[in-house]
Design a protein around this motif. Sequence first.
Motif, PDB file in Angstrom:
ATOM      1  N   ILE A  21      44.839   9.202  38.166  1.00 19.63           N
ATOM      2  CA  ILE A  21      43.975   9.480  37.025  1.00 19.63           C
ATOM      3  C   ILE A  21      44.786  10.204  35.956  1.00 19.63           C
ATOM      4  N   ALA A  22      44.832   9.625  34.765  1.00 17.40           N
ATOM      5  CA  ALA A  22      45.539  10.247  33.651  1.00 17.40           C
ATOM      6  C   ALA A  22      44.652  11.324  33.032  1.00 17.40           C
ATOM      7  N   ILE A  23      45.147  12.557  33.005  1.00 24.53           N
ATOM      8  CA  ILE A  23      44.412  13.675  32.417  1.00 24.53           C
ATOM      9  C   ILE A  23      44.981  13.920  31.023  1.00 24.53           C
ATOM     10  N   LEU A  24      44.190  13.628  30.007  1.00 27.05           N
ATOM     11  CA  LEU A  24      44.687  13.615  28.624  1.00 27.05           C
ATOM     12  C   LEU A  24      44.221  14.848  27.860  1.00 27.05           C
ATOM     13  N   ARG A  25      44.567  16.003  28.384  1.00 28.12           N
ATOM     14  CA  ARG A  25      44.149  17.260  27.748  1.00 28.12           C
ATOM     15  C   ARG A  25      44.886  17.444  26.424  1.00 28.12           C
ATOM     16  N   GLY A  26      44.106  17.662  25.362  1.00 25.74           N
ATOM     17  CA  GLY A  26      44.697  17.844  24.041  1.00 25.74           C
ATOM     18  C   GLY A  26      44.783  16.575  23.229  1.00 25.74           C
ATOM     19  N   LEU A  27      44.354  15.440  23.794  1.00 25.55           N
ATOM     20  CA  LEU A  27      44.396  14.173  23.070  1.00 25.55           C
ATOM     21  C   LEU A  27      43.529  14.244  21.816  1.00 25.55           C
ATOM     22  N   ARG A  28      44.029  13.670  20.721  1.00 24.48           N
ATOM     23  CA  ARG A  28      43.285  13.628  19.465  1.00 24.48           C
ATOM     24  C   ARG A  28      42.814  12.197  19.194  1.00 24.48           C
ATOM     25  N   PRO A  29      41.649  12.039  18.559  1.00 22.05           N
ATOM     26  CA  PRO A  29      41.152  10.690  18.282  1.00 22.05           C
ATOM     27  C   PRO A  29      42.133   9.816  17.513  1.00 22.05           C
ATOM     28  N   SER A  30      42.964  10.417  16.678  1.00 14.19           N
ATOM     29  CA  SER A  30      43.898   9.644  15.873  1.00 14.19           C
ATOM     30  C   SER A  30      44.997   8.975  16.694  1.00 14.19           C
ATOM     31  N   GLU A  31      45.206   9.429  17.939  1.00 18.00           N
ATOM     32  CA  GLU A  31      46.290   8.864  18.743  1.00 18.00           C
ATOM     33  C   GLU A  31      45.803   8.102  19.965  1.00 18.00           C
ATOM     34  N   VAL A  32      44.501   7.924  20.097  1.00 18.65           N
ATOM     35  CA  VAL A  32      43.989   7.346  21.339  1.00 18.65           C
ATOM     36  C   VAL A  32      44.476   5.918  21.580  1.00 18.65           C
ATOM     37  N   VAL A  33      44.593   5.119  20.526  1.00 16.64           N
ATOM     38  CA  VAL A  33      44.996   3.732  20.729  1.00 16.64           C
ATOM     39  C   VAL A  33      46.450   3.658  21.193  1.00 16.64           C
TER      40      VAL A  33
END
Length: 216
Positions: A21-33
């Motif tokens: 499971i990838a835990i994407l803490r701190g991810l911003r909507p601008s970089e999701v793709v």
Amino acid sequence: MTPVTSPYRRYAELKARLPLIAILRGLRPSEVVDIGQALYDGGFMLWEVPLNSPDPLDSIAALRAAFPDVLVGAGTVLSPAQVRDVHAAGGQLVISPNADPAVISATVELGLISLPGILTPTEAFTALEHGAHGLKLFPAELASPAVVKALLAVLPQGCDLFPVGGIAADTMSPWVQAGATGFGIGSSLYKPGKSAQTVREDARAFAQAWQALEGA
């Protein structure tokens, strides 16, 4: 690329393929793709956006729209209200650092996958009694492969147990030998500022390490 309607069925399929499971803490909507594509290329299909990330519900909704065959959800879910928010955003996976019966019950009632955090047998059995689909052993730094083995000796056969915390590609082996189902992978896979290309390379390294353990 057609998503399966049942989150549980999809969870079972993706877990069998690569139970990381990838835990994407701190991810911003601008970089999701970009980050999502990197993970997808690396074989990761179970993604968690912790709710203490910037605009996490927007990121979850964007990931679900861009990658409909991936199981996307939220981490650090601490209340039934947050479970409802995750569901409204299209999330299908609810992961918590603790085993709150109210959160687990709300998750199950909405048809989402529940993976609450546990560290003791009491917490583990309480979570399962309220419908948890699997368990997150957290923080793994406070446990050990011996703890995994001891827990699985008393938990229902086939119970999913995912150590989370401090896991690296070259430290998975003793946990797997003890019976761990898979892992939650955080900062060693993604952290703010890390490029998509580096995330892709690290995702592939984790996937290859897992496949090597399966073939051992």
